[in-house]
Design a protein around this motif. Sequence first.
Motif, PDB file in Angstrom:
ATOM      1  N   LEU A  44      29.304  22.188  -1.326  1.00  0.00           N
ATOM      2  CA  LEU A  44      27.936  22.594  -1.885  1.00  0.00           C
ATOM      3  C   LEU A  44      26.965  21.466  -2.095  1.00  0.00           C
ATOM      4  CD1 LEU A  44      28.838  25.585  -4.436  1.00  0.00           C
ATOM      5  CD2 LEU A  44      28.190  25.692  -2.117  1.00  0.00           C
ATOM      6  N   GLY A  45      25.713  21.811  -1.935  1.00  0.00           N
ATOM      7  CA  GLY A  45      24.824  20.566  -2.029  1.00  0.00           C
ATOM      8  C   GLY A  45      24.491  20.163  -3.585  1.00  0.00           C
ATOM      9  N   GLY A  46      25.191  21.126  -4.427  1.00  0.00           N
ATOM     10  CA  GLY A  46      24.939  20.672  -6.075  1.00  0.00           C
ATOM     11  C   GLY A  46      25.865  21.379  -6.483  1.00  0.00           C
ATOM     12  N   GLY A  47      26.437  21.223  -7.522  1.00  0.00           N
ATOM     13  CA  GLY A  47      27.407  22.002  -8.665  1.00  0.00           C
ATOM     14  C   GLY A  47      26.701  22.887  -9.691  1.00  0.00           C
ATOM     15  N   THR A  48      25.345  22.800  -9.829  1.00  0.00           N
ATOM     16  CA  THR A  48      24.770  23.424 -10.919  1.00  0.00           C
ATOM     17  C   THR A  48      23.357  23.888 -10.403  1.00  0.00           C
ATOM     18  OG1 THR A  48      25.733  22.063 -12.644  1.00  0.00           O
ATOM     19  CG2 THR A  48      23.693  23.542 -13.021  1.00  0.00           C
ATOM     20  N   ALA A  49      23.026  24.914 -10.450  1.00  0.00           N
ATOM     21  CA  ALA A  49      21.825  25.675 -10.010  1.00  0.00           C
ATOM     22  C   ALA A  49      20.914  26.322 -11.267  1.00  0.00           C
ATOM     23  CB  ALA A  49      21.908  26.810  -8.972  1.00  0.00           C
ATOM     24  N   PHE A  52      14.464  30.332 -13.297  1.00  0.00           N
ATOM     25  CA  PHE A  52      13.475  30.713 -14.259  1.00  0.00           C
ATOM     26  C   PHE A  52      13.271  32.096 -13.704  1.00  0.00           C
ATOM     27  CE2 PHE A  52      13.646  26.061 -14.370  1.00  0.00           C
ATOM     28  CZ  PHE A  52      13.896  25.778 -15.610  1.00  0.00           C
ATOM     29  N   PRO A  53      12.726  32.900 -15.061  1.00  0.00           N
ATOM     30  CA  PRO A  53      12.481  34.335 -14.674  1.00  0.00           C
ATOM     31  C   PRO A  53      11.071  34.269 -13.793  1.00  0.00           C
ATOM     32  CG  PRO A  53      12.925  34.148 -17.064  1.00  0.00           C
ATOM     33  CD  PRO A  53      13.130  32.757 -16.516  1.00  0.00           C
ATOM     34  N   GLY A  54      11.345  35.328 -12.771  1.00  0.00           N
ATOM     35  CA  GLY A  54      10.220  35.270 -11.545  1.00  0.00           C
ATOM     36  C   GLY A  54      10.159  34.277 -10.599  1.00  0.00           C
ATOM     37  N   GLN A  55      10.979  33.250 -10.711  1.00  0.00           N
ATOM     38  CA  GLN A  55      11.292  32.197  -9.789  1.00  0.00           C
ATOM     39  C   GLN A  55      12.516  32.060  -9.041  1.00  0.00           C
ATOM     40  OE1 GLN A  55       9.433  28.548 -11.079  1.00  0.00           O
ATOM     41  NE2 GLN A  55       7.958  29.565 -12.576  1.00  0.00           N
ATOM     42  N   SER A  56      12.663  31.359  -8.108  1.00  0.00           N
ATOM     43  CA  SER A  56      13.764  31.083  -7.221  1.00  0.00           C
ATOM     44  C   SER A  56      14.235  29.713  -7.326  1.00  0.00           C
ATOM     45  CB  SER A  56      13.506  31.720  -5.784  1.00  0.00           C
ATOM     46  OG  SER A  56      13.172  32.848  -5.672  1.00  0.00           O
ATOM     47  N   THR A  57      15.449  29.409  -7.265  1.00  0.00           N
ATOM     48  CA  THR A  57      15.894  28.044  -7.011  1.00  0.00           C
ATOM     49  C   THR A  57      15.897  27.478  -5.602  1.00  0.00           C
ATOM     50  OG1 THR A  57      18.272  28.727  -6.131  1.00  0.00           O
ATOM     51  CG2 THR A  57      17.788  28.832  -8.630  1.00  0.00           C
ATOM     52  N   ALA A  58      15.759  25.994  -5.609  1.00  0.00           N
ATOM     53  CA  ALA A  58      15.698  25.584  -4.401  1.00  0.00           C
ATOM     54  C   ALA A  58      17.001  25.871  -3.694  1.00  0.00           C
ATOM     55  CB  ALA A  58      15.681  24.054  -4.470  1.00  0.00           C
ATOM     56  N   ALA A  59      16.902  25.951  -2.343  1.00  0.00           N
ATOM     57  CA  ALA A  59      18.075  26.277  -1.444  1.00  0.00           C
ATOM     58  C   ALA A  59      19.182  25.391  -1.907  1.00  0.00           C
ATOM     59  CB  ALA A  59      17.753  26.127  -0.033  1.00  0.00           C
ATOM     60  N   ILE A  60      20.393  25.879  -2.055  1.00  0.00           N
ATOM     61  CA  ILE A  60      21.563  25.134  -2.224  1.00  0.00           C
ATOM     62  C   ILE A  60      22.307  25.019  -0.902  1.00  0.00           C
ATOM     63  CG2 ILE A  60      23.765  25.169  -3.771  1.00  0.00           C
ATOM     64  CD1 ILE A  60      22.380  26.891  -5.494  1.00  0.00           C
ATOM     65  N   ALA A  61      22.588  23.996  -0.332  1.00  0.00           N
ATOM     66  CA  ALA A  61      23.132  23.752   0.979  1.00  0.00           C
ATOM     67  C   ALA A  61      24.676  24.082   0.870  1.00  0.00           C
ATOM     68  CB  ALA A  61      23.019  22.361   1.550  1.00  0.00           C
ATOM     69  N   SER A  96      26.468  24.981   8.822  1.00  0.00           N
ATOM     70  CA  SER A  96      25.571  24.759   7.619  1.00  0.00           C
ATOM     71  C   SER A  96      25.055  26.103   7.131  1.00  0.00           C
ATOM     72  CB  SER A  96      24.608  23.989   7.782  1.00  0.00           C
ATOM     73  OG  SER A  96      23.496  24.180   8.849  1.00  0.00           O
ATOM     74  N   GLY A  97      24.748  26.332   6.054  1.00  0.00           N
ATOM     75  CA  GLY A  97      24.153  27.798   5.596  1.00  0.00           C
ATOM     76  C   GLY A  97      23.603  27.298   4.080  1.00  0.00           C
ATOM     77  N   SER A  98      23.043  28.420   3.390  1.00  0.00           N
ATOM     78  CA  SER A  98      22.247  28.183   2.115  1.00  0.00           C
ATOM     79  C   SER A  98      22.332  29.250   1.265  1.00  0.00           C
ATOM     80  CB  SER A  98      20.795  27.668   2.519  1.00  0.00           C
ATOM     81  OG  SER A  98      20.161  28.724   2.974  1.00  0.00           O
ATOM     82  N   ILE A  99      22.153  29.021  -0.117  1.00  0.00           N
ATOM     83  CA  ILE A  99      22.126  29.837  -0.846  1.00  0.00           C
ATOM     84  C   ILE A  99      20.631  29.762  -1.817  1.00  0.00           C
ATOM     85  CG2 ILE A  99      22.947  31.016  -3.080  1.00  0.00           C
ATOM     86  CD1 ILE A  99      25.727  29.893  -2.071  1.00  0.00           C
ATOM     87  N   VAL A 100      19.952  30.773  -2.135  1.00  0.00           N
ATOM     88  CA  VAL A 100      18.917  30.640  -2.939  1.00  0.00           C
ATOM     89  C   VAL A 100      19.047  31.828  -4.046  1.00  0.00           C
ATOM     90  CG1 VAL A 100      16.268  31.192  -3.225  1.00  0.00           C
ATOM     91  CG2 VAL A 100      17.250  30.003  -1.295  1.00  0.00           C
ATOM     92  N   LEU A 101      18.904  31.540  -5.143  1.00  0.00           N
ATOM     93  CA  LEU A 101      19.005  32.426  -6.394  1.00  0.00           C
ATOM     94  C   LEU A 101      17.749  32.853  -7.070  1.00  0.00           C
ATOM     95  CD1 LEU A 101      22.168  30.736  -8.234  1.00  0.00           C
ATOM     96  CD2 LEU A 101      22.069  32.641  -6.431  1.00  0.00           C
TER      97      LEU A 101
END
Length: 591
Positions: A44-49, A52-61, A96-101
């Motif tokens: 994963l591009g990072g181990g922690t994401a 915040f309410p009403g917002q999305s994280t940056a894409a996690i690779a 490659s793929g990604s996750i956005v929370l």
Amino acid sequence: MVAFRVVMKAKRVFGLILLALPAGVGCGSSGGTGSSGPQFAFTLGGGTATDFPGQSTAAIAINVTRSGAKGSLTASVTGMPEGVTAQVQSPGSGNSGSIVLSDSSATPGSYPLMVSVTDGTNSVTQPLALNAGVLATVGQNVAGTFQESMSTSFQVAEWNAGFFQSFPTAQPELNTLNPQHTRMQVMSEAIPQTGASTWDFSMLDGTLQPILASSDQSPEFQVAYAPAFMYVNGTTNFTDPTFQQFAGYAANLVRYYNTGGFAAGGTQYQSPSSTPIRYWGIYNEPNGNGISASEYVQMYNTLVPAMQAVDPTLKFAALELSDYGNEEQMYVPPFVEGVTAQVDVLATHFYSSCNQSDSDATVMATVPGFASGVQYIYSQLATNPKLTKVPVWILENNVNADYEGANGMSTCNPGQVFVDDHRGSSAFFAAWRPYVFSQVGKAGAQALYHWSYNGDPQYGEFNNSSGQLQLSYWVDYWLGKYFGQGQWNQLTATSTDEGNVEVLAVQQAGGATLVMIVDHAVASPSDNNGAGAPRTVLVDVSALGTFTTAKQLTLDSTTSPTNGPAEQTVTPAPQMQVTLNGYGTTFLTLQ
């Protein structure tokens, strides 16, 4: 259902026993279920994401490494809390793929998620930590004015005699603290009148003169009690129920400090300092010291004119209630209705507990009640046209009001051994006290005092045993330094975790914007002087326009009691992230 039995046939070859396994049963590999195991791995591009309410994280690779297989890969996320959704782009036939929370309403905190990638037969997993944060939004609308000064207190008695003489740094540190109208509660053997015509100011002046020489130079003298001979047989009942004798004592105090002294028994008594005392408090906690509401009105109306006759420039603080139960409702209305003498301040005291065993959650839950108490007092002052502009001051404030009684026992809790409540100077205080400051300041309180300057870890800012500063000193120092004596415009400010994160935003016309973020979240219901629960807060100041400079300061468990915290220069932005790893407070100064 047909039952299949795996039959293992043993065959001895060169002294070894080999097990012949049926086709299709593999030896296995991490995350695999097929005969050859997964022929891919991923990171994963990072181990922690953080979201915040009403917002999305940056894409996690999602970065895939293949070792032969070219098939399509599918990614998924499990373990998400309610209010969080995941938008997943699977690697498919690529690498490659990604996750956005996205966070709509997650409860703030840390959550262990699991990311899985599968080829349909084999799967590989990786952990992903989710930090669900708090969104604090500062608006441009003015919610009212904010004017609250900081101060501290001294209890002047035989058990504190010689404090300044024992600790040469105590006065310089008091100057640095810069309290406003430092309060001096005079009691017991420090009360200077010892008989009808005998006086001894030596113990009182041992503490009071260094305070008069400090940078404050406008302290408040609380005429806390009458001389002992004015009470009936050591009770709280006055020998003179008209309080005229007590008024004569108070008038002589004014003469001693303000107008050149007085003579008694053939001796002239006069303060060695030329600094007068302008603020005077009339009695200490009458509700807890045997004075009824009607008696207090009579006492106040008797003492104030007698003192004004000596010095008409004096200002007076009334009531100073010990706040418990419905004491405000019992004492404030009769006072407001019956007072005829001058009133410059109406004062009260606030403590969160009188029991060391009360949990952090119980103690924190009392703070909004302080604000309600201030609002109630103002509502009563409004009923008397002469008192509508009188401010409310909180002249005593700390976590726990209990103290050691006879034989080391608790005063508030009979049968219990007294134990110092160190929440008065630990990281707990770095959240509790700013929380109190914000709540009562929003309710209109114009002064918040510490009980007391010199004391142990339960009460003090300056430790009167070690001579060292405590964390509580720096909490009050920075509250006073930032908010000062000026009047601010209070801006609208909200938090998506109102029960645990307090936000106070103020602004001066053409000047700085100050945002205070308090993490008073309790980690466990049973905690007593615990560490608190971490909070990551995104402070949205975009409505206020563009800032060119920003500074940040944090008070928490890492703050040095000796040196205090240091301001850090940070980059201003429309949204600024603040992380508190437990009980603590962060100040953002924006210009």
